[in-house]
Design a protein around this motif. Sequence first.
Motif, PDB file in Angstrom:
ATOM      1  N   SER A   1      34.471  55.401  43.338  1.00 41.72           N
ATOM      2  CA  SER A   1      35.408  54.468  43.964  1.00 41.72           C
ATOM      3  C   SER A   1      34.745  53.160  44.378  1.00 41.72           C
ATOM      4  N   ARG A   2      33.411  53.148  44.402  1.00 36.34           N
ATOM      5  CA  ARG A   2      32.688  51.924  44.780  1.00 36.34           C
ATOM      6  C   ARG A   2      32.684  50.898  43.645  1.00 36.34           C
ATOM      7  N   PHE A   3      33.047  51.347  42.445  1.00 32.47           N
ATOM      8  CA  PHE A   3      32.977  50.464  41.274  1.00 32.47           C
ATOM      9  C   PHE A   3      34.381  50.130  40.789  1.00 32.47           C
ATOM     10  N   SER A   4      34.520  48.938  40.273  1.00 37.28           N
ATOM     11  CA  SER A   4      35.812  48.523  39.737  1.00 37.28           C
ATOM     12  C   SER A   4      36.032  49.096  38.344  1.00 37.28           C
ATOM     13  N   GLU A   5      37.294  49.092  37.916  1.00 39.51           N
ATOM     14  CA  GLU A   5      37.630  49.571  36.574  1.00 39.51           C
ATOM     15  C   GLU A   5      36.901  48.756  35.506  1.00 39.51           C
ATOM     16  N   VAL A   6      36.790  47.459  35.717  1.00 42.76           N
ATOM     17  CA  VAL A   6      36.132  46.587  34.741  1.00 42.76           C
ATOM     18  C   VAL A   6      34.648  46.903  34.643  1.00 42.76           C
ATOM     19  N   SER A   7      33.971  47.087  35.795  1.00 44.79           N
ATOM     20  CA  SER A   7      32.533  47.350  35.771  1.00 44.79           C
ATOM     21  C   SER A   7      32.229  48.694  35.121  1.00 44.79           C
ATOM     22  N   ILE A   8      33.068  49.693  35.388  1.00 44.76           N
ATOM     23  CA  ILE A   8      32.890  51.002  34.747  1.00 44.76           C
ATOM     24  C   ILE A   8      33.087  50.880  33.243  1.00 44.76           C
ATOM     25  N   GLY A   9      34.124  50.126  32.844  1.00 45.40           N
ATOM     26  CA  GLY A   9      34.389  49.936  31.417  1.00 45.40           C
ATOM     27  C   GLY A   9      33.260  49.220  30.710  1.00 45.40           C
ATOM     28  N   ARG A  10      32.711  48.188  31.356  1.00 44.22           N
ATOM     29  CA  ARG A  10      31.608  47.449  30.750  1.00 44.22           C
ATOM     30  C   ARG A  10      30.364  48.318  30.599  1.00 44.22           C
ATOM     31  N   THR A  11      30.074  49.111  31.626  1.00 41.63           N
ATOM     32  CA  THR A  11      28.887  49.966  31.586  1.00 41.63           C
ATOM     33  C   THR A  11      29.010  51.030  30.496  1.00 41.63           C
ATOM     34  N   SER A  12      30.177  51.675  30.432  1.00 41.73           N
ATOM     35  CA  SER A  12      30.362  52.732  29.420  1.00 41.73           C
ATOM     36  C   SER A  12      30.372  52.147  28.007  1.00 41.73           C
ATOM     37  N   PHE A  13      30.939  50.946  27.843  1.00 36.21           N
ATOM     38  CA  PHE A  13      30.941  50.319  26.513  1.00 36.21           C
ATOM     39  C   PHE A  13      29.522  49.976  26.090  1.00 36.21           C
ATOM     40  N   ALA A  14      28.732  49.431  27.011  1.00 32.54           N
ATOM     41  CA  ALA A  14      27.352  49.078  26.694  1.00 32.54           C
ATOM     42  C   ALA A  14      26.550  50.318  26.330  1.00 32.54           C
ATOM     43  N   ALA A  15      26.735  51.392  27.097  1.00 34.20           N
ATOM     44  CA  ALA A  15      26.016  52.639  26.816  1.00 34.20           C
ATOM     45  C   ALA A  15      26.429  53.199  25.454  1.00 34.20           C
ATOM     46  N   ALA A  16      27.740  53.159  25.151  1.00 34.92           N
ATOM     47  CA  ALA A  16      28.232  53.665  23.870  1.00 34.92           C
ATOM     48  C   ALA A  16      27.707  52.823  22.710  1.00 34.92           C
ATOM     49  N   ALA A  17      27.653  51.511  22.891  1.00 38.66           N
ATOM     50  CA  ALA A  17      27.142  50.629  21.837  1.00 38.66           C
ATOM     51  C   ALA A  17      25.673  50.904  21.554  1.00 38.66           C
ATOM     52  N   ILE A  18      24.888  51.080  22.605  1.00 44.79           N
ATOM     53  CA  ILE A  18      23.460  51.373  22.437  1.00 44.79           C
ATOM     54  C   ILE A  18      23.267  52.717  21.739  1.00 44.79           C
ATOM     55  N   LEU A  19      24.049  53.724  22.165  1.00 40.12           N
ATOM     56  CA  LEU A  19      23.942  55.046  21.547  1.00 40.12           C
ATOM     57  C   LEU A  19      24.373  55.002  20.080  1.00 40.12           C
ATOM     58  N   THR A  20      25.405  54.224  19.775  1.00 39.98           N
ATOM     59  CA  THR A  20      25.860  54.089  18.386  1.00 39.98           C
ATOM     60  C   THR A  20      24.770  53.489  17.512  1.00 39.98           C
ATOM     61  N   VAL A  21      24.147  52.410  17.988  1.00 45.31           N
ATOM     62  CA  VAL A  21      23.058  51.781  17.237  1.00 45.31           C
ATOM     63  C   VAL A  21      21.906  52.771  17.040  1.00 45.31           C
ATOM     64  N   THR A  22      21.615  53.556  18.068  1.00 49.05           N
ATOM     65  CA  THR A  22      20.530  54.537  17.981  1.00 49.05           C
ATOM     66  C   THR A  22      20.838  55.607  16.942  1.00 49.05           C
ATOM     67  N   VAL A  23      22.050  56.170  17.028  1.00 47.38           N
ATOM     68  CA  VAL A  23      22.446  57.227  16.091  1.00 47.38           C
ATOM     69  C   VAL A  23      22.424  56.723  14.652  1.00 47.38           C
ATOM     70  N   LEU A  24      22.974  55.540  14.420  1.00 47.09           N
ATOM     71  CA  LEU A  24      23.027  55.008  13.060  1.00 47.09           C
ATOM     72  C   LEU A  24      21.644  54.587  12.561  1.00 47.09           C
ATOM     73  N   SER A  25      20.776  54.152  13.457  1.00 53.11           N
ATOM     74  CA  SER A  25      19.409  53.817  13.058  1.00 53.11           C
ATOM     75  C   SER A  25      18.670  55.071  12.594  1.00 53.11           C
ATOM     76  N   VAL A  26      18.856  56.157  13.350  1.00 48.05           N
ATOM     77  CA  VAL A  26      18.258  57.435  12.938  1.00 48.05           C
ATOM     78  C   VAL A  26      18.859  57.881  11.611  1.00 48.05           C
ATOM     79  N   GLY A  27      20.197  57.737  11.473  1.00 48.26           N
ATOM     80  CA  GLY A  27      20.859  58.107  10.231  1.00 48.26           C
ATOM     81  C   GLY A  27      20.380  57.299   9.041  1.00 48.26           C
ATOM     82  N   TRP A  28      20.108  56.021   9.280  1.00 40.97           N
ATOM     83  CA  TRP A  28      19.564  55.163   8.218  1.00 40.97           C
ATOM     84  C   TRP A  28      18.172  55.650   7.801  1.00 40.97           C
ATOM     85  N   TYR A  29      17.364  55.988   8.792  1.00 37.02           N
ATOM     86  CA  TYR A  29      16.007  56.469   8.508  1.00 37.02           C
ATOM     87  C   TYR A  29      16.042  57.793   7.740  1.00 37.02           C
TER      88      TYR A  29
END
Length: 386
Positions: A99-127
């Motif tokens: 409740s200390r965080f706004s909907e926007v800040s939670i959304g931004r954090t989760s999107f950033a984490a998902a984007a980083i994880l996606t790049v990581t997964v696909l980089s491993v998949g490329w390798y």
Amino acid sequence: MKLLWLGIFGAAAALTLLSLYYAARRLAGVFGYRRDMDLRERRKIFSLSLLTILAVLILLGFLLNTVNAAVCLMHLAAILAGADLVCLLMTKLLPRWFSRFSEVSIGRTSFAAAAILTVTVLSVGWYLDHHVWRAEYTLYTAKPVRPFKAVLLADAHLGTTFDAAGFREHLKAVQAENPDIIFLAGDIVDDDTAREDMIAASRDLGRLSSRYGTYMVHGNHEKGYYGAARRGFSAEDFTRELENNGVRVLLDENVSLEGGLLISGRKDLSVAKELHGTRLAPEELLRGQDLANTYAVALDHQPFEYDRHSAAGFDLVLSGHTHGGQLFPFNEVGRWLGAVDLVYGHEKRAGTDFIVTSGISDWSIRFKTGTKSEYVVINVLPRNDR
């Protein structure tokens, strides 16, 4: 079969559009989208996020191709969905902390984490896709045959992850195994393989040295889906080039070798399914053979008709085609749909060993998140050696 593929492509297209919408909605949250905003402002932010996602997709399509751009998008959407589920669970379990965080800040954090994880997964998949590992199986037989060591290659799809020069480097690893026999289970070339690469690869395959030689069957891509004019050669041209260099191409044919070894090469299933031709059944290939004193190996590009291979009396069946399932979590879809009997690895049925390799390259998708590229070493030994 055509209906099956139409269904698969239709589902993939629908999933791509759904992923586009979901990723755009989630990116809109990063841009400040809130449900209490004016409708016009919400539409403006969503349009901006949609255009941003489309711009990235166009760039990926230019760098990779359309199919791989869609694969990247679907991975992002799936990981975003996972991140949203985690956030939902956490807000239920830790409501005061969240409740200390706004909907926007939670959304931004989760999107950033998902984007980083996606790049990581696909980089491993490329390798995993662009590097080739060594897989090994040891099999035993009670038949009175000479032990042998084989190397299995399939699905090079020349021109995807490597050209003829890159293929030559992988063949050095094959030769270093000092095999007694070399098996090529199809799809060595692709629709986009250059004629020069086909000729060079045929020459390099012919230079491989082994006791019994090199044997190949066609896959579904040898014939070329768009005709000989597109790539500058036909399946017959490739066969002729291989055989001129000492590689034996088996099209519903048997070869008997010393030491009690029989090699049967089947025409690809696509001959019957797509070209409306015929191919010999497993039992027809082995009719009249002394199976009590012969170790019979079948090369069949697509891992199919396993029960018929076992009933016919084959000791070993070698295939490729599946690319090991290519992407997680869809590895087993082909088997579930009945298109193949085994997606990857080794299985024994009624006395017959079946091995399916993930191949040393890919076709169109340039990531392997559910498997890795490989060549296969197979040791066949007398049972009393165990």
